[in-house]
Write a protein that holds these residues in place. Sequence first.
Motif, short mmCIF file in Angstrom:
data_model
loop_
_atom_site.label_atom_id
_atom_site.label_comp_id
_atom_site.label_asym_id
_atom_site.label_seq_id
_atom_site.Cartn_x
_atom_site.Cartn_y
_atom_site.Cartn_z
N ALA A 37 0.83 -1.21 0.00
CA ALA A 37 0.00 0.00 0.00
C ALA A 37 0.86 1.26 0.00
N ASP A 38 2.21 1.08 0.09
CA ASP A 38 3.11 2.24 0.08
C ASP A 38 3.06 3.00 -1.24
N ILE A 39 2.52 2.36 -2.27
CA ILE A 39 2.53 3.00 -3.59
C ILE A 39 1.63 4.23 -3.65
N TYR A 40 0.73 4.36 -2.65
CA TYR A 40 -0.20 5.49 -2.68
C TYR A 40 0.31 6.65 -1.84
N GLY A 41 0.07 7.84 -2.37
CA GLY A 41 0.51 9.04 -1.67
C GLY A 41 -0.59 9.60 -0.79
N ILE A 42 -0.28 10.65 -0.08
CA ILE A 42 -1.23 11.24 0.86
C ILE A 42 -2.47 11.74 0.13
N GLY A 43 -2.28 12.27 -1.09
CA GLY A 43 -3.41 12.76 -1.89
C GLY A 43 -4.40 11.65 -2.19
N ASP A 44 -3.85 10.45 -2.52
CA ASP A 44 -4.73 9.31 -2.82
C ASP A 44 -5.54 8.93 -1.58
N TYR A 45 -4.86 8.94 -0.43
CA TYR A 45 -5.55 8.57 0.81
C TYR A 45 -6.62 9.60 1.18
N VAL A 46 -6.33 10.87 0.89
CA VAL A 46 -7.34 11.90 1.19
C VAL A 46 -8.57 11.70 0.32
N LEU A 47 -8.33 11.45 -0.99
CA LEU A 47 -9.46 11.21 -1.89
C LEU A 47 -10.27 10.00 -1.43
N LEU A 48 -9.53 8.94 -1.06
CA LEU A 48 -10.19 7.71 -0.61
C LEU A 48 -11.02 7.98 0.65
N ALA A 49 -10.43 8.75 1.57
CA ALA A 49 -11.13 9.05 2.83
C ALA A 49 -12.42 9.82 2.57
N VAL A 50 -12.35 10.77 1.63
CA VAL A 50 -13.53 11.58 1.31
C VAL A 50 -14.63 10.68 0.72
N VAL A 51 -14.21 9.80 -0.18
CA VAL A 51 -15.19 8.90 -0.82
C VAL A 51 -15.79 7.96 0.23
N ILE A 52 -14.92 7.41 1.09
CA ILE A 52 -15.40 6.48 2.12
C ILE A 52 -16.38 7.18 3.06
N LEU A 53 -16.03 8.40 3.47
CA LEU A 53 -16.92 9.14 4.40
C LEU A 53 -18.30 9.33 3.77
N SER A 54 -18.31 9.76 2.51
CA SER A 54 -19.62 10.00 1.87
C SER A 54 -20.37 8.69 1.70
N THR A 55 -19.64 7.61 1.45
CA THR A 55 -20.29 6.29 1.29
C THR A 55 -20.90 5.83 2.61
N VAL A 56 -20.14 6.03 3.69
CA VAL A 56 -20.63 5.61 5.01
C VAL A 56 -21.90 6.39 5.37
N LEU A 57 -21.91 7.67 5.03
CA LEU A 57 -23.10 8.47 5.34
C LEU A 57 -24.32 7.92 4.60
N VAL A 58 -24.13 7.55 3.34
CA VAL A 58 -25.25 6.99 2.56
C VAL A 58 -25.70 5.66 3.18
N LEU A 59 -24.72 4.81 3.51
CA LEU A 59 -25.07 3.48 4.05
C LEU A 59 -25.77 3.61 5.41
N VAL A 60 -25.21 4.45 6.28
CA VAL A 60 -25.79 4.62 7.62
C VAL A 60 -27.21 5.18 7.51
N THR A 61 -27.39 6.14 6.61
CA THR A 61 -28.72 6.73 6.45
C THR A 61 -29.70 5.67 5.95
N ALA A 62 -29.28 4.90 4.95
CA ALA A 62 -30.18 3.88 4.38
C ALA A 62 -30.54 2.84 5.44
N ILE A 63 -29.53 2.37 6.19
CA ILE A 63 -29.82 1.34 7.20
C ILE A 63 -30.67 1.94 8.33
#
Lengths: 390, 258
Positions: A265-291
């Motif tokens: 996983a070292d191949i990813y930079g901080i920018g990639d992790y930030v993008l991933l975190a933003v996507v994950i956060l928005s996904t979790v909000l959708v999932l939590v709301t739906a459930i």
Amino acid sequence: MRSSIFTIMKKELARFFGDRRLMVTILMPGVLIYVVYSFMGSAMGDMFSTDEDYVPAIQAERLPDSVSALAEAAGLPVELCADVEAAREAVTAQELDLLLVFPEGFDGRVAAYEPGGGQAAPNVEIYYNSASTDSQTAYMTVTGLLDAYESSLANKFDVNAGAGTYDLATEEDAAGSYFAMLLPMLLMIFLYSGCSAVAPESIAGEKERGTIATMLITPTRRSDIAVGKILALAIVALLSGASSALGTILALPKLMGSEVEGFSADIYGIGDYVLLAVVILSTVLVLVTAISILSAFAKTVKEAASYSLPLMILVMLVGVSAMFGGGASRSLGAYCIPLYNSVQCMAGVFSFSATGTAVGLTVAVNGGVTLLGVFVLAKMFNSEKIIFSR
Amino acid sequence: MRDILQVQHLSKTFRLSKKQQKLERTKEKVRVAVNDLGFTAGEGEIFGLLGPNGAGKTTTLRMLATLIRPDSGDALIDGKSVVTEPDEVRRRIGFLTSELKLEDCFTPNYLYDFFSDLHRVDREVRERRKEDVFTRFGIDRFAEVKVANLSTGMKQKVSLAVSLVHDPEIIIFDEPTNGLDVLTARVVTDFLEELRSRGRTIIVSTHIFSLVEKLCDRVGIIIDGQMVQCDTLANVTQGESLEDRFFQIYKETAGDGQ
């Protein structure tokens, strides 16, 4: 943030973090995934690897001089077979790795054979045992040897015969495409698991225990209760998802084989992790709301779990799409579909092809869906049929 | 005395599910729970809603507590409508019923603070009130014990304390002494009397005649969702015991043989 939202959030978080069992349920998956995947990788490695010093036991009937010389050059000792039937039984019993049976006059018949001449080509029979790793390895080595010999007999041209590197993909790209294929599905499942571990307890559980009505007779706005609960649940679900994702990322190299260079996983930079975190956060909000909405319909936590089942199947199907999609979608329309957009963004981040527009659109769509969900949940909290359906 | 509670033509019907129809052996699709109910309660008064099970007492209290909306009619609490100003009403009422539970995993101390925050009670005021009520009910010794580990009586006392964090003008109690041991029941009734002496209005629903006789200034008898009698206790009983009078009224209203 409104103080009542913050108060509800604090209470929900205190409930989760004050309950040791719940904490274990939330954080344990990551540890378990790491241990299980590492163990699986190690076990599979042992199963499919052979001892480098191992010398396979090979016997041959009517071994021709040409093949004998090739085998000797390759360091494969081949004994002559005294009894073909006994040797076949020995292969079955895993006492012998390979039995080669050549036709009579193999070298002469090969030299005389002309393709398209109407004659059957000389056939070499190789008996092996697929249940034995050593036998399989020996089979592949000898088959490769004979294929190379056959090619050399009628060599018209070669492909990539030079010593150069022909696969121009970087190690990062190769590892990235692996991650893009596997991780979106795993992440979606882990995020769903995290959300489904906490949301039914917080919504249907409160209804079941009769504690939600106690909160509804305070002057707190229904929308504040909905937002407070969803935000707190999202934090807990994120922790659970992060635990699982971390366990997976750390264990994947072990699962895939630690000898694979660049598979980290070292191949990813901080920018990639930030993008991933933003996507994950928005996904979790959708999932939590739906459930949460599904849980609000349920009378009990158990019923909420069964109501959420179709959503779990949907999440898995959407997750699997990343395995066959060949990377992130280039069509912006794909990023307007909740959950599917998350998978596409994750695949894009892992394969270094995510664009700011795609991630931005995904976050906007998921944010919109969450707001709509909060509105629906607040309306549900106002409904006597929902609150008193016990 | 000012009427702080005015209930006007309050009605509520419930749609029966097929399961309920089957259970209750009826073909009626709709059940009238409360039918054109009206009464008033003055400041510093304890008003008792008396009626058999299923008479509509709990539905009435839920409407007053803004947990459910009336189909028609309204109730004004200190001039605020339960239909159009539910948030304002919630600021003015304390509601306690056996249906409303406290989360087992929290301590009385935490829950008192939590509900005070939801009612936006100032921190200083909260601490003073908490100390008073915790000492009075003996909760102080269990302030840091999780609700799950408290006795039923102590849980009820904590519920009572929590429902009054904002010192409401009207306190609505559904079956306030139900399931309590005699000692706890006495603490609760004494506290209700003290609240009355402090000018608070208390609405209690119950089917315990002795409780009404002991506590209530006025009483309303509900049968089949309708208020069949509403007056001072003395006028309702007319020199008889409340129990005898209730059964007379019930017989006249519901008919013989019931």
